[in-house]
Scaffold this motif. Structure first.
Motif, PDB file in Angstrom:
ATOM      1  N   ASP A 202       6.641  58.710  34.148  1.00 59.45           N
ATOM      2  CA  ASP A 202       8.044  58.537  34.558  1.00 59.45           C
ATOM      3  C   ASP A 202       8.855  59.824  34.469  1.00 59.45           C
ATOM      4  O   ASP A 202      10.067  59.806  34.726  1.00 59.45           O
ATOM      5  CB  ASP A 202       8.731  57.392  33.795  1.00 59.45           C
ATOM      6  N   ARG A 203       8.210  60.940  34.107  1.00 57.10           N
ATOM      7  CA  ARG A 203       8.901  62.227  34.139  1.00 57.10           C
ATOM      8  C   ARG A 203       8.352  63.128  35.247  1.00 57.10           C
ATOM      9  O   ARG A 203       8.757  64.297  35.355  1.00 57.10           O
ATOM     10  CB  ARG A 203       8.770  62.960  32.790  1.00 57.10           C
TER      11      ARG A 203
ATOM     12  N   ASN B 111      11.069  64.359  37.418  1.00 58.00           N
ATOM     13  CA  ASN B 111      11.884  65.342  36.701  1.00 58.00           C
ATOM     14  C   ASN B 111      11.197  66.714  36.670  1.00 58.00           C
ATOM     15  O   ASN B 111      11.846  67.747  36.804  1.00 58.00           O
ATOM     16  CB  ASN B 111      12.126  64.897  35.250  1.00 58.00           C
TER      17      ASN B 111
ATOM     18  N   TYR C  23      17.446  57.245  22.756  1.00 60.46           N
ATOM     19  CA  TYR C  23      17.373  56.797  24.143  1.00 60.46           C
ATOM     20  C   TYR C  23      18.269  55.576  24.393  1.00 60.46           C
ATOM     21  O   TYR C  23      18.674  55.337  25.535  1.00 60.46           O
ATOM     22  CB  TYR C  23      15.922  56.536  24.564  1.00 60.46           C
TER      23      TYR C  23
ATOM     24  N   LEU D  80      18.148  65.463  29.713  1.00 57.07           N
ATOM     25  CA  LEU D  80      18.710  64.268  30.347  1.00 57.07           C
ATOM     26  C   LEU D  80      20.224  64.211  30.158  1.00 57.07           C
ATOM     27  O   LEU D  80      20.966  63.847  31.074  1.00 57.07           O
ATOM     28  CB  LEU D  80      18.037  63.008  29.784  1.00 57.07           C
TER      29      LEU D  80
ATOM     30  N   ASP E  65      14.208  54.771  30.787  1.00 54.80           N
ATOM     31  CA  ASP E  65      13.630  55.044  32.109  1.00 54.80           C
ATOM     32  C   ASP E  65      13.100  53.790  32.804  1.00 54.80           C
ATOM     33  O   ASP E  65      12.529  53.882  33.889  1.00 54.80           O
ATOM     34  CB  ASP E  65      12.549  56.134  32.039  1.00 54.80           C
TER      35      ASP E  65
END
Lengths: 200, 200
Positions: free
Chosen positions: A188-189, A192, B16, B73, B188
């Motif tokens: 999931d990065r 990014n 998070y 982030l 995420d």
């Protein structure tokens, strides 16, 4: 100007590495970045943390969630998912062969890597089995004698060196991506990491 | 037809969870789904796994990565980030008060929750300090006597019940989202949880 490089670090036993292996080539191509494949081995890294198995086995509630999460993500992406038994698979042979294969031919090596993941998590096959590895090498146009080479001292040392390199880089799980020296952990990065490579 | 509900489970010590707390209201509103806030406490859940502190302290390489990931982030999202000392903060008082506040007034309770996260991770303040909690309650238009109530047996039991409910639901970390009975773990996965709620 040279193209930036996305470094993709993966472990063959890792479920989320399967997700990344199945999409990283197209994503790198679409983004116009080069891609380098880095097989490594989490066993010694987990062991240094006091873990004797996959954290998904050590923490069964987290493990149950991971399989549900994988099922949803694979369904979304049109990927087959079969839970291999045993889990985690021993991916050491596959990784030693991958290092040799990628050094010999980057494109064929990448094809071999994705074929291992497809066999393991798409079909539930045993990736520790040299016969399966031979079959996948043949499909990727690579010589079966890489398996014999993978049993030699140089190939064993090459994987150990890769683990040491991973630890030096601060890697602790897979998949991990390195983009301009920054570590990004987890499938999931991936977006990014690519965005970081493209940022001016 | 009634609107579907997104259940947001958060722990005040969790980095998070800060990311999600700062965006979940707008995302739920934009998606046209209802939102329920569920403060809980990971301490007993981590303890049952043999963890005596945050996994980010127990596994320092992962912890160093987490802070780097958070910094990136937060920069992307325009959020301030100050690492509180000590980390993790003790969020038990804040959570007991949150349960009372949300029960009394959902909107003011949500304002209190986000103010706790902003103080903790945006300003590095001590959320175990009753004076800070009193200040944040006042800012959110809530009575300071919730702090005294939070020290009572009923409030203590309410948080224990919330932890038991979390364990029954299979939660093992924060933030977690529940959408139509499906668990989604991590900031995420917030988009995935909302997509699942909206899917027919």
């Amino acid at each position: 100007m040279s193209r930036p490089t996305l470094h993709f670090w993966f472990e063959f036993a890792s479920t989320y590495s399967y997700l990344s292996a199945m999409r990283v080539e197209k994503m790198a191509e679409d983004a116009g970045v080069d891609l380098e494949w880095h097989p490594f081995w989490l066993g010694p890294i987990f062991h240094a943390q006091g873990w004797t198995s996959s954290p998904f086995n050590l923490y069964p509630v987290k493990g149950a969630y991971m399989w549900r999460d994988m099922a949803r993500l694979c369904a979304d992406r049109g990927l087959p998912l079969v839970q291999p038994d045993p889990f985690p698979q021993n991916g050491v042979l596959a990784a030693r062969v991958a290092l040799l294969a990628l050094a010999q031919d980057a494109a064929k090596g990448a094809a071999y890597v994705t074929s291992v993941y497809r066999a393991e998590f798409g079909e539930g096959r045993q990736i520790s089995d040299p016969e399966l590895i031979a079959e996948l090498l043949a499909q990727s146009g690579l010589p079966a004698d890489l398996i014999e080479q993978a049993g030699g001292d140089a190939a064993k040392q090459a994987l150990k060196d890769k683990v040491a390199e991973a630890m030096d880089l601060g890697l602790f799980g897979a998949p991990s991506f390195i983009a301009k020296g920054e570590v990004f952990w987890g499938d999931d990065r991936l977006e990014n990491a690519i965005a970081h490579l493209k940022a001016v």
